[in-house]
Design a protein around this motif. Structure first.
Motif, short mmCIF file in Angstrom:
data_model
loop_
_atom_site.label_atom_id
_atom_site.label_comp_id
_atom_site.label_asym_id
_atom_site.label_seq_id
_atom_site.Cartn_x
_atom_site.Cartn_y
_atom_site.Cartn_z
N GLY A 174 1.38 -0.74 -0.33
CA GLY A 174 -0.24 0.24 0.24
C GLY A 174 0.94 0.99 0.05
O GLY A 174 0.57 2.13 -1.27
N ARG A 175 1.62 0.92 0.92
CA ARG A 175 2.93 2.18 0.81
C ARG A 175 4.29 1.58 1.24
O ARG A 175 4.52 1.22 1.66
CB ARG A 175 1.70 3.09 2.11
CG ARG A 175 2.99 4.39 1.85
CD ARG A 175 2.33 6.30 2.38
NE ARG A 175 3.01 6.99 2.58
CZ ARG A 175 2.42 7.90 1.35
NH1 ARG A 175 2.33 7.62 0.14
NH2 ARG A 175 3.24 9.35 1.26
N VAL A 176 4.99 2.45 0.68
CA VAL A 176 6.51 2.41 1.00
C VAL A 176 7.14 3.98 1.14
O VAL A 176 7.12 4.27 0.90
CB VAL A 176 7.41 1.88 -0.42
CG1 VAL A 176 8.61 1.06 0.15
CG2 VAL A 176 6.59 0.87 -0.74
N LEU A 177 8.63 3.49 2.53
CA LEU A 177 9.10 4.03 2.99
C LEU A 177 9.85 4.16 2.76
O LEU A 177 11.18 2.96 3.38
CB LEU A 177 8.74 4.98 4.63
CG LEU A 177 10.05 5.99 4.81
CD1 LEU A 177 9.62 7.01 3.96
CD2 LEU A 177 10.06 6.68 6.46
N ALA A 178 11.29 5.12 1.89
CA ALA A 178 12.71 4.20 1.71
C ALA A 178 13.20 4.97 1.90
O ALA A 178 13.78 6.34 1.35
CB ALA A 178 12.58 4.05 0.32
N VAL A 179 14.64 4.61 2.82
CA VAL A 179 15.35 5.80 3.54
C VAL A 179 17.23 4.66 2.75
O VAL A 179 17.40 3.61 2.92
CB VAL A 179 15.23 5.11 5.08
CG1 VAL A 179 16.27 5.87 6.12
CG2 VAL A 179 14.34 4.98 5.51
N GLU A 180 17.51 6.13 2.17
CA GLU A 180 19.22 5.96 1.57
C GLU A 180 19.57 6.83 1.85
O GLU A 180 19.63 8.13 1.85
CB GLU A 180 19.28 5.60 -0.13
CG GLU A 180 19.94 5.95 -0.85
CD GLU A 180 20.52 4.85 -0.80
OE1 GLU A 180 22.25 4.88 -0.22
OE2 GLU A 180 20.13 3.37 -0.90
N ILE A 181 21.06 5.92 2.56
CA ILE A 181 21.52 7.26 2.89
C ILE A 181 22.45 7.96 1.92
O ILE A 181 23.52 9.09 2.28
CB ILE A 181 23.24 6.00 4.14
CG1 ILE A 181 23.79 7.15 5.04
CG2 ILE A 181 23.55 5.25 2.76
CD1 ILE A 181 24.60 6.01 5.84
N ASP A 182 22.75 7.18 0.82
CA ASP A 182 23.48 7.43 -0.08
C ASP A 182 22.88 9.14 -1.25
O ASP A 182 21.90 9.26 -1.67
CB ASP A 182 24.80 7.31 -1.54
CG ASP A 182 25.67 7.28 -1.69
OD1 ASP A 182 25.54 8.50 -2.19
OD2 ASP A 182 25.90 6.53 -2.76
N PRO A 183 23.74 9.76 -0.90
CA PRO A 183 23.20 11.26 -1.56
C PRO A 183 23.36 11.27 -3.12
O PRO A 183 22.09 11.72 -3.05
CB PRO A 183 23.72 12.70 -0.73
CG PRO A 183 25.22 12.42 -0.76
CD PRO A 183 25.21 11.13 -0.05
N ASN A 184 24.14 10.81 -3.50
CA ASN A 184 23.83 10.64 -4.55
C ASN A 184 23.16 9.73 -5.22
O ASN A 184 22.96 9.94 -7.25
CB ASN A 184 25.59 9.91 -5.36
CG ASN A 184 26.45 10.91 -4.49
OD1 ASN A 184 26.36 12.67 -5.20
ND2 ASN A 184 27.82 10.30 -4.64
N LEU A 185 22.35 9.14 -4.54
CA LEU A 185 21.23 8.29 -5.14
C LEU A 185 19.84 8.63 -5.40
O LEU A 185 18.95 8.11 -5.73
CB LEU A 185 21.20 6.88 -4.30
CG LEU A 185 22.31 5.96 -4.49
CD1 LEU A 185 22.25 4.79 -3.84
CD2 LEU A 185 22.14 5.47 -5.96
N ILE A 186 19.66 9.69 -4.35
CA ILE A 186 18.44 10.64 -4.68
C ILE A 186 17.83 11.19 -6.15
O ILE A 186 16.65 10.03 -6.39
CB ILE A 186 18.70 11.79 -3.40
CG1 ILE A 186 18.81 10.83 -2.09
CG2 ILE A 186 17.66 12.31 -3.06
CD1 ILE A 186 17.90 10.06 -1.52
N PRO A 187 18.60 11.50 -6.60
CA PRO A 187 18.61 12.13 -8.08
C PRO A 187 17.71 10.83 -8.28
O PRO A 187 16.63 10.56 -9.94
CB PRO A 187 19.64 12.59 -8.57
CG PRO A 187 20.03 13.25 -7.29
CD PRO A 187 19.91 12.00 -6.62
#
Length: 288
Positions: free
Chosen positions: A70-83
């Motif tokens: 239904g809903r996903v919260l994705a937590v990523e530490i590498d700022p280069n992967l956000i875009p």
């Protein structure tokens, strides 16, 4: 954005963003659709579920989770992967991307906000160097969890399932089995990743227990005893605890507590199960 999960699509998106793997983040991206489907199946993802994904990378597994949950919260530490994540997940309206360290997130607040405080499902393809700290933080913080499904080094998965007296048995075995029932869902060879790791991996699901399998008066003390015992595997339980620096007691006092718990001071910690460590903790907590 095209569905990820194969080498061609992965290479294309990485080249487009001029992405370079960073060793400090232990990045290995899945490039096998069968394994991706196996993870979603193992986690028991259902329509209406809230999923906390740790380390989404370029969003390969996230896409599969979004289609099932239904809903996903994705937590990523590498700022280069956000875009990259913003591009690969642009077609999904049920996902939120957070840039940050999962060990610094308030997971209780996440469960309250996104799932009304009900037990959440956690899915992760974890960097091997931080597997144990993340899993233990999830358990020891006592946030409401239904299950935790993770891709880990095969050796780590074996340790989670190991029993007393076996080579793989250790502090992680006891900690996981205190909070959850481990189930090995799949073995994953190195060629399923980009870049290819040097070791085999495994998908393991940890079904969180509604209540711990035993009562102990001081949980934190019990785990300090466990860690001290396995930090020096070749030493006796008595010497491991005395030399481990976790107790401000004399050797005689520690020996007396071990005997009062019904144990032999000369036994090695690797021979003991949760019940024995709990009994010992209950004896030691009596000392000021």
């Amino acid at each position: 954005m095209a569905k990820l999960g194969n080498p061609q699509e992965t290479i294309q998106i990485l080249q487009k963003h001029d992405f370079h793997f960073r060793k400090k983040f232990g990045q290995n991206f899945l490039i096998d659709t069968h394994v991706l489907e196996k993870i979603v199946e193992a986690a028991g993802v259902q329509n209406g579920d809230f999923i906390l994904e740790i380390g989404p990378g370029i969003g390969t597994l996230t896409q599969y989770l979004c289609e099932g949950a239904g809903r996903v919260l994705a937590v990523e530490i590498d700022p280069n992967l956000i875009p990259i994540l913003k591009e690969t997940l642009a077609g999904y309206d049920n996902v939120e991307i957070v840039h940050g360290d999962i060990l610094k997130q308030d997971i209780q607040a996440i469960a309250d906000r996104y799932n009304g405080g009900r037990p959440i499902k956690v899915v992760a393809n974890l960097p091997y160097y931080i597997t144990t700290p993340i899993i233990m933080e999830l358990f020891e913080s006592h946030v409401p969890l239904a299950n935790v499904t993770v891709m880990v080094q095969r050796e780590v998965a074996e340790r989670m399932q190991a029993g007393p007296g076996t080579k793989a048995y250790g502090a992680l075995s006891l900690a996981v089995q205190y909070y959850a029932a481990p189930y090995l869902a799949a073995n994953v060879p190195p060629n399923c990743f980009m870049p290819r790791p040097s070791v085999g991996s495994a998908v393991i699901r940890l079904d969180c227990l509604g209540r711990t399998p035993l009562e102990v008066r001081d949980e934190r003390l019990m785990f300090r005893l466990i860690r001290a015992s396995f930090n020096q595997r070749r030493k006796t339980l008595l010497n491991g605890l005395v030399n481990g620096g976790v107790l401000k007691l004399s050797k005689e006092e520690v020996a007396a507590a071990i005997r009062a718990a019904g144990l032999d001071p000369a036994v090695r910690g690797e021979k003991l199960g949760l019940a024995e460590f709990a009994a010992l903790a209950d004896e030691l907590v009596k000392y000021p």
